[in-house]
Design an enzyme around this catalytic site. Structure first.
Site, PDB file in Angstrom:
ATOM      1  CE  LYS A  34      10.242  15.087 -13.069  1.00 26.47           C
ATOM      2  NZ  LYS A  34      10.939  14.937 -14.369  1.00 26.47           N
ATOM      3  NE  ARG A 133      14.059  12.078 -20.857  1.00 26.21           N
ATOM      4  CZ  ARG A 133      13.685  13.129 -20.135  1.00 26.21           C
ATOM      5  NH1 ARG A 133      14.596  13.944 -19.632  1.00 26.21           N
ATOM      6  NH2 ARG A 133      12.405  13.381 -19.924  1.00 26.21           N
ATOM      7  CE1 TYR A 258      38.880  28.779   2.903  1.00 26.85           C
ATOM      8  CE2 TYR A 258      36.533  28.800   2.386  1.00 26.85           C
ATOM      9  CZ  TYR A 258      37.573  28.484   3.246  1.00 26.85           C
ATOM     10  OH  TYR A 258      37.306  27.883   4.442  1.00 26.85           O
ATOM     11  CG  MET A 306      29.849  23.694   4.027  1.00 27.60           C
ATOM     12  SD  MET A 306      30.646  22.468   5.087  1.00 27.60           S
ATOM     13  CE  MET A 306      31.758  21.680   3.921  1.00 27.60           C
TER      14      MET A 306
END
Length: 361
Positions: A34, A133, A258, A306
């Site tokens: 997956k 589930r 930051y 980032m």
């Protein structure tokens, strides 16, 4: 210098598969692929697992597009849709491409019974034993089983499955409870059965049955809580690395990054590494998150940007621009990074973004 690179160690993958087979030598392996094979490359991993001396017997994916991608890449082994199909329009596609499907609800059952197919489908019937589930209720199981078994649209060799909720926690009683429910439902049936995920492969041998379904363990990540990963003898398959692109001297009480989220307690040296949340490195990694550089662990300091992170190299470092840092992989398990990032290894592996170069070791 190189930017963020995820090197995939196919020898480690082969080793992990051999370890899994050793732990459950009488079971067939449905390798779970997956989410782009947990970020490792869907087709790459499937092809590798099809070529080793010890091979996977089938592949499990979540969505039909993943299955069709594998078929388009020439993968011929059985492929199972672990969430089943989402529309009755998918059924002819499954039949034509020889794809197998889990059935876990009445809508899927009715669609199969009402379909006009050129070939019967291979079905994995999922029963809910306590995960709550996906899966048919225990009270409905006989109805579903007999309806599928009598349908011309279904192969008669239905596989019966369920899923554990707490197999990674040896202190929980839920796994034994689920085992009892599964056994009571299936003990009189001749069908093949599957229950064991990675954690159950390691810790619950009575759950191995005919098929096991390794996911996380296959990629060299421990599936167990509070266990020594070295005891599992598995190896990391993904090695996420990038380069040091700047080195700066920082004075005591100067802040980095930051929000001035980290302030130096003494004079030190800061290294800037070319990776950030734009590459999939966790945005919420805390100060002190380990990074492996030149054979030692250095701590992350300041907020993840980032495109960059900063690490404290210390006063007497010999590191240079261009040196390669390992964010996780050999020598630094992804589990350790996850602990410092308030998340789980699954998320870190699956969140690798497209701009990260994928290499093969």
């Amino acid at each position: 210098m190189k930017t963020a690179t995820a090197n995939i160690d196919l020898n480690a993958l082969a080793h992990n598969l051999s370890v899994i087979k050793y732990k459950a030598e009488n079971s067939k392996v449905l390798a779970v692929l997956k989410a782009n094979a947990y970020g490792h490359g869907l087709a790459r991993i499937a092809k590798a697992l099809s070529q080793y001396k010890v091979q996977a017997d089938a592949f499990g994916v979540a969505r039909i597009d993943e299955a069709l991608e594998l078929r388009s890449e020439g993968v011929s082994k059985p492929i199972v849709l672990l969430e089943g199909f989402f529309s009755e329009l998918d059924l002819p596609v499954l039949a034509v491409n020889n794809l197998q499907t889990v059935v876990h609800n009445r809508e899927q059952l009715n669609a199969i019974l009402d379909a006009e197919l050129t070939e019967p489908l291979k079905i994995w019937l999922k029963v809910d034993t306590g995960m709550h589930r996906l899966g048919v209720n225990a009270e409905e199981f006989d109805e579903f089983y007999h309806a599928l078994n009598q349908s011309e649209n279904v192969h008669k060799d239905i596989i019966i499955m369920s899923h554990f909720s707490c197999a990674d926690d040896l202190t929980s009683e839920r796994t034994n409870a689920q085992l009892r429910v599964f056994s009571s439902i299936t003990k009189s049936l001749p069908n093949e059965k599957t229950l064991a995920n990675s954690a159950a492969i390691c810790a619950w041998p009575e759950s191995h049955y005919d098929w096991i379904r390794p996911g996380l363990m296959l990629y060299g990540v421990s599936p167990m809580q509070n266990a020594d990963r070295d005891d599992l003898a598995i190896q990391p398959v993904m090695n996420l690395q990038s380069s040091v692109i700047a080195i700066r001297q920082i004075k005591k009480n100067e802040a980095v990054g930051y929000g001035a989220a980290w302030v130096a307690k003494e004079d030190t040296t800061i290294g800037v590494i070319a990776i950030g949340y734009g590459d999939g490195y966790p945005r919420h990694a805390q100060n002190g998150t380990p990074v492996l550089l030149n054979g030692r662990i250095v701590p992350l300091v300041g907020r993840v940007s980032m495109d960059m992170i900063t690490v404290d190299l210390g006063n007497s470092c010999q590191d240079k621009i261009g040196d390669i840092a390992t964010l996780w992989g050999q020598g630094l398990p992804v589990e350790e990074v996850a602990k410092h990032s308030t998340t789980i290894p699954y998320e870190l592996l699956c969140n690798i973004t497209r701009r990260v170069h994928m290499g093969i070791l």
